[in-house]
Design a protein around this motif. Sequence first.
Motif, short mmCIF file in Angstrom:
data_model
loop_
_atom_site.label_atom_id
_atom_site.label_comp_id
_atom_site.label_asym_id
_atom_site.label_seq_id
_atom_site.Cartn_x
_atom_site.Cartn_y
_atom_site.Cartn_z
N VAL A 428 -83.11 -76.91 26.34
CA VAL A 428 -81.92 -77.43 27.10
C VAL A 428 -81.01 -76.36 27.29
O VAL A 428 -80.49 -76.12 28.41
CB VAL A 428 -81.38 -78.50 26.61
CG1 VAL A 428 -80.04 -79.08 27.13
CG2 VAL A 428 -82.59 -79.77 26.63
N VAL A 429 -80.50 -75.78 26.18
CA VAL A 429 -79.36 -74.86 26.17
C VAL A 429 -79.77 -73.47 27.22
O VAL A 429 -78.87 -73.07 27.97
CB VAL A 429 -78.96 -74.24 24.70
CG1 VAL A 429 -78.00 -73.09 24.74
CG2 VAL A 429 -78.32 -75.42 23.92
N TYR A 430 -80.81 -73.16 26.87
CA TYR A 430 -81.36 -71.81 27.62
C TYR A 430 -81.65 -72.33 29.16
O TYR A 430 -81.46 -71.35 29.95
CB TYR A 430 -82.65 -71.23 26.95
CG TYR A 430 -82.09 -70.48 25.78
CD1 TYR A 430 -81.33 -69.37 25.52
CD2 TYR A 430 -83.00 -70.74 24.54
CE1 TYR A 430 -80.92 -68.74 24.51
CE2 TYR A 430 -82.69 -70.23 23.27
CZ TYR A 430 -81.80 -68.96 23.15
OH TYR A 430 -81.29 -68.48 22.12
N SER A 434 -79.31 -70.30 32.03
CA SER A 434 -80.19 -69.57 33.03
C SER A 434 -79.94 -70.14 34.42
O SER A 434 -79.64 -69.72 35.45
CB SER A 434 -81.90 -69.84 32.85
OG SER A 434 -82.22 -69.27 31.67
N SER A 435 -79.60 -71.55 34.66
CA SER A 435 -79.20 -72.30 35.67
C SER A 435 -77.91 -71.72 36.32
O SER A 435 -77.46 -71.57 37.46
CB SER A 435 -79.30 -73.81 35.66
OG SER A 435 -80.54 -74.14 35.21
N ALA A 436 -76.86 -71.58 35.27
CA ALA A 436 -75.34 -71.24 35.46
C ALA A 436 -75.46 -69.86 36.07
O ALA A 436 -75.04 -69.20 37.03
CB ALA A 436 -74.74 -71.24 34.38
N SER A 437 -76.30 -68.91 35.38
CA SER A 437 -76.68 -67.55 35.70
C SER A 437 -76.96 -67.34 37.20
O SER A 437 -76.49 -66.39 37.90
CB SER A 437 -77.55 -66.62 34.70
OG SER A 437 -76.91 -66.87 33.61
N ILE A 474 -81.31 -63.35 33.40
CA ILE A 474 -81.95 -64.45 32.46
C ILE A 474 -83.03 -64.04 31.59
O ILE A 474 -83.44 -65.03 30.74
CB ILE A 474 -82.29 -65.91 33.58
CG1 ILE A 474 -83.41 -65.01 34.43
CG2 ILE A 474 -80.91 -65.96 34.31
CD1 ILE A 474 -83.92 -66.32 35.26
N ALA A 475 -83.41 -62.95 31.66
CA ALA A 475 -84.76 -62.64 30.84
C ALA A 475 -84.55 -62.94 29.42
O ALA A 475 -85.36 -63.38 28.82
CB ALA A 475 -85.00 -61.02 31.08
N PRO A 476 -83.32 -62.37 28.73
CA PRO A 476 -83.27 -62.88 27.27
C PRO A 476 -83.32 -64.32 27.07
O PRO A 476 -83.75 -64.75 25.99
CB PRO A 476 -81.96 -62.23 26.99
CG PRO A 476 -81.72 -61.12 27.91
CD PRO A 476 -82.17 -61.80 29.11
N PHE A 477 -82.71 -65.17 28.06
CA PHE A 477 -82.57 -66.80 27.71
C PHE A 477 -84.22 -67.23 27.81
O PHE A 477 -84.63 -67.99 27.19
CB PHE A 477 -81.83 -67.46 29.01
CG PHE A 477 -80.28 -66.86 28.79
CD1 PHE A 477 -79.84 -66.26 27.91
CD2 PHE A 477 -79.84 -66.71 30.11
CE1 PHE A 477 -78.58 -65.78 27.67
CE2 PHE A 477 -78.39 -65.98 30.27
CZ PHE A 477 -77.81 -65.66 28.95
N LEU A 478 -84.87 -66.56 29.18
CA LEU A 478 -86.46 -67.06 29.24
C LEU A 478 -87.22 -66.80 28.09
O LEU A 478 -87.94 -67.43 27.57
CB LEU A 478 -86.91 -66.70 30.37
CG LEU A 478 -85.91 -67.13 31.80
CD1 LEU A 478 -86.79 -66.68 33.02
CD2 LEU A 478 -85.83 -68.80 31.71
N ILE A 515 -91.70 -73.90 32.05
CA ILE A 515 -90.55 -74.22 32.40
C ILE A 515 -89.84 -72.62 32.77
O ILE A 515 -89.11 -72.80 33.97
CB ILE A 515 -89.46 -74.73 31.31
CG1 ILE A 515 -90.01 -76.34 31.19
CG2 ILE A 515 -88.17 -74.73 31.54
CD1 ILE A 515 -89.44 -76.79 29.68
N ALA A 516 -89.95 -71.55 32.10
CA ALA A 516 -89.54 -70.31 32.28
C ALA A 516 -90.20 -69.72 33.58
O ALA A 516 -89.50 -69.30 34.46
CB ALA A 516 -90.03 -69.69 31.28
#
Length: 751
Positions: A428-430, A434-437, A474-478, A515-516
């Motif tokens: 959820v956090v990531y 990612s969505s905000a980015s 967003i790569a680090p988040f995914l 999801i990613a």
Amino acid sequence: MAGIPAMIEDLALMLVVAGIVTLIFKRLKQPLVLGYIVAGFLVSPHMPYTASVADVENIHLWADIGVMFLLFSLGLDFSFKKILKMGASPIISTITIIFCMSMLGLLVGRAFGWPKMDCIFLGGMLAMSSTTIIYKAFDDLGLRQQQFAGMVMSVLILEDILAIVMMVMLSAIASGNNPDGGQMLGSVMKIGFFLVLWLVVGIFAIPLFLRKVRKLINDEVMLVVALGMCCAMAVFSTKVGFSSAFGAFIMGSILAETVEAERIEKLVEPVKNLFGAIFFVSVGMLVDPHILVEYALPIIALVLTILIGQSTLGSLSFMLGGESLKSAMRCGFSMAQIGEFSFIIASLGLSLGVISDYLYPVVVAVSVITTFLTPYMIRLSTPAYGQLEHRLPKRVIQLLNHMSMNHPNTTETSKWKKMLTQMTINTVVYSILSSASIAIMFTFVLPFMRKLLPGWELHWYANAITGVLTVILIAPFLRAMVMKKNRSLEFRALWAESNKNRLPLLFTILVRGMIAVGFIFYICHYLTRFSNAILITIGVVVVVAMVLSRSIKKRSIRLERLFIMNLRSREIEAQVHGKKRPLYEGRLLDRDVHIADFAVPMDSKWMGATLRQLDLGRKYGVHVSSILRANHRLNIPDGNYIIFPGDKLQVIGSDDQLSKFGQAITDEVLGEDPNLERREMKLRQLIIGKDSPFVGKTLEESGIRDIYSCMVVGLEEGKENLSSFPPKRKFQEGDIIWIVGETESLQELLK
């Protein structure tokens, strides 16, 4: 000469009257909040016998600023980590109390035939007990250290948080004619999205910024920076559809996790007190005596609703949360009033124009009455329990206590539950990050690139560059979303326990991978016209490349470690300054060894000695792990460290060893000087005669300091001031010297 603006005159009148009234209330040992309300009533246009405020609109503007700073200060005193550590008990109690009291308020409002929106806001007002008033009452009654008081304060903190959410929900309800369940769910999801986004980004960025400029910031600059952040978040909060108070609270809660939190809290407190006073005075200005007389019956009904509702339904809520019957009754009776958040919710309703004018003064009157009754309700809880225990059969009392969930609960949760919970939170956090980015890149970077590369020919290049930059961002988040917790203790234990666990475990990785891939699919679909099959293939390839990339792995780990360090920075600062015990203490307890703090007395015989000279390990079997000196912490001191008076020693040892050490540090002191009166220092003149034993000797050879414990302060040579006596100069016949020493030493020398 230009006249003084009406706003200044109004401010002067308000503060002078508020100062006088609060002094009286302080003398009567009543809450200052009530004093401000009474002061507001005295300077309001409804009071014909006293001077009145001329421009009420400006006062309301300042009151809105007061609400913002009040909630900013509340956020500074709040920590989301504290709520997480509380467990489910206060959460259950809080939700039950808010639901029950809101329904009671709604029913009472409907019984009087009030409009629907008045009833909804009234329910929200009756659900909010006052943190400041209850805290003050516990302090005055000497109950703050009792166990039930801690439970009450935990529930009040949660109520304050839910009040912020309630304000957002009420604003959403007020903005629509007939909000349905979908709109309500959308509002809740919107709150959750921005709450997580602001907290994660704020805890990552703001401590990092403050750490970089720490050496440049003094108190003045820190105050300006903190209030600037507060106002900036308040503005941003209104831009995305929330209230300014909500944004101010969020910024305060972010700053609460930084090392500078206590410093900011002290600096902001005078500003908060000033504007908070103006807010509560403005509340009192809305009290109309005619409305109070007209609505006397609803006021009495609401007071009884709060007193009876909190003492019964509130006690039941605390029992559901795990408290015994006696403790639950003490908690429930303590919360039988409403306070500042009820005023804030009423102010919100007035500003939105959705509640009637009479509701505000009615709620203020109810708050004043219930606040005066708060100490009596707290005292009444114990006799009420005694009467209930006396009248009810013992079997019923035992049944009520058994109904509460206050039983030893197992802290060990299943590995599956723990692992899936952590994976869900991470996903959820990531996903939010990612969505905000993506939203930021498509809102700002994409239009800029299209302007930079105009025309249909270059349009594709602008989209491609933006897409690549977005994926890199967003790569680090995914990657963290897919790989995080795949090597955790729970995952490996479940994998080794049974072959049946392996397929579900692989399925958790597959779901997060999908999801990613979905995020990559959305980016490509938004920027290109490829078919879905190609987009899915691109998504899978990109995600696999992210997982295999070492550089992205390093970025992901570095970002996460920095976030964790920022999140724990205040705890680390507390440990360094001795406000909190080190984390390793828990492991020592398992081995019958623990840490204790000992302050070195100011008259200790140990002062000036090194740890090697004291040899504490051989004498008492203890180890000094840290020395806290002023604002500095000396970890693992070696034998050359010197002990100073006032040092705080953190010592590791068993109970018996620490007991002996504590007795020694207390006993080995200089004590009182029995010859204190003889220690007076005096100044004497000495003339060196021809028979003096000092003639022909230097200052060092004379032994005046070493033998007689006296000191030569100067040589008289007929000048205005005494001359210093050079160490190599020899005494001569006729020298006039001035000597300082104790009386007995001087007498011995003069012989």
